[in-house]
Design a protein around this motif. Structure first.
Motif, PDB file in Angstrom:
ATOM      1  N   SER A  62       1.709   1.462   5.390  1.00 45.42           N
ATOM      2  CA  SER A  62       1.168   0.914   6.727  1.00 45.42           C
ATOM      3  C   SER A  62       2.158  -0.558   6.699  1.00 45.42           C
ATOM      4  O   SER A  62       2.431  -1.199   7.689  1.00 45.42           O
ATOM      5  N   CYS A  80       0.732  -1.389  -0.146  1.00 43.99           N
ATOM      6  CA  CYS A  80      -0.125   0.034   0.154  1.00 43.99           C
ATOM      7  C   CYS A  80       0.688   1.289   0.022  1.00 43.99           C
ATOM      8  O   CYS A  80       1.971   1.458   0.924  1.00 43.99           O
ATOM      9  N   CYS A  88      -5.672  -2.643   2.934  1.00 40.00           N
ATOM     10  CA  CYS A  88      -5.337  -1.627   3.606  1.00 40.00           C
ATOM     11  C   CYS A  88      -6.397  -0.309   3.020  1.00 40.00           C
ATOM     12  O   CYS A  88      -7.583  -0.405   3.267  1.00 40.00           O
ATOM     13  N   CYS A  89      -5.702   0.392   2.342  1.00 39.43           N
ATOM     14  CA  CYS A  89      -6.547   1.489   1.760  1.00 39.43           C
ATOM     15  C   CYS A  89      -7.243   1.190   0.619  1.00 39.43           C
ATOM     16  O   CYS A  89      -8.366   1.891   0.320  1.00 39.43           O
ATOM     17  N   THR A 127      -2.972   7.780   0.022  1.00 38.46           N
ATOM     18  CA  THR A 127      -3.295   6.934  -1.035  1.00 38.46           C
ATOM     19  C   THR A 127      -3.760   7.180  -2.369  1.00 38.46           C
ATOM     20  O   THR A 127      -3.540   6.989  -3.460  1.00 38.46           O
ATOM     21  N   CYS A 147       0.593   3.874   1.312  1.00 39.50           N
ATOM     22  CA  CYS A 147       0.491   4.816   2.511  1.00 39.50           C
ATOM     23  C   CYS A 147       1.625   4.456   3.490  1.00 39.50           C
ATOM     24  O   CYS A 147       1.868   5.003   4.586  1.00 39.50           O
TER      25      CYS A 147
HETATM   26 ZN   LIG Z   1      -2.841   1.990   3.227  1.00 44.99          ZN
END
Ligand SMILES: [Zn+2]
Length: 138
Positions: A18, A14, A25-26, A48, A16
């Protein structure tokens, strides 16, 4: 307005940061299959969305009171802007039992003009179970 979106599969990491894959995730948040449960999760999904140039999610996650016109986001969504990294520095409230929250973060992007570091404390509110970005102090 049509902006080509960098394709990313659900099994890719992802954007972002993480450490999870996009599909866990996103990804589902951007596709509106699942709501962001916390202010930080919404903030990550918005990063994202910048990285994937998902204008629709950026607008949908922006509180109607402060939501900009789509044209105002054109600069951040330029195809030659690459979003390199997100660091979440601190969160206050913004949990499943809160209605407000803040997230302090640094987002690093790169354009032909150079590297840009955005340091912001963003404010979020939750209405009818959905988190929204309100505004932020840079
Ligand atoms: Zn994410």
């Amino acid at each position: 307005m049509s902006i080509p979106s960098p394709a990313l599969s659900d099994s890719a990491r992802c954007p972002c940061g993480s450490g999870d894959v996009l599909g866990a995730c996103c990804g589902p948040v951007l596709r509106h299959e699942r709501r962001a449960g916390t202010a930080q999760a919404l903030m990550r999904s918005r990063y994202t969305a910048f990285a994937l140039r998902d204008l629709e999610h950026l607008l949908a996650s922006w509180h109607p009171r402060t939501r900009p016109a789509p044209e105002e986001l054109t600069e951040s969504l330029r195809p030659d802007v690459r979003w390199l990294r997100l660091e979440v520095l601190a969160t206050e409230r913004g949990g499943p039992f809160d209605d407000t929250g803040t997230v302090e973060f640094i987002a690093i992007s790169k354009s032909p003009q150079g590297r840009h570091k955005q340091h912001e404390v963003s404010r979020f509110v939750r209405e009818d179970g959905a988190w929204y970005y309100v505004d932020g102090d840079a």
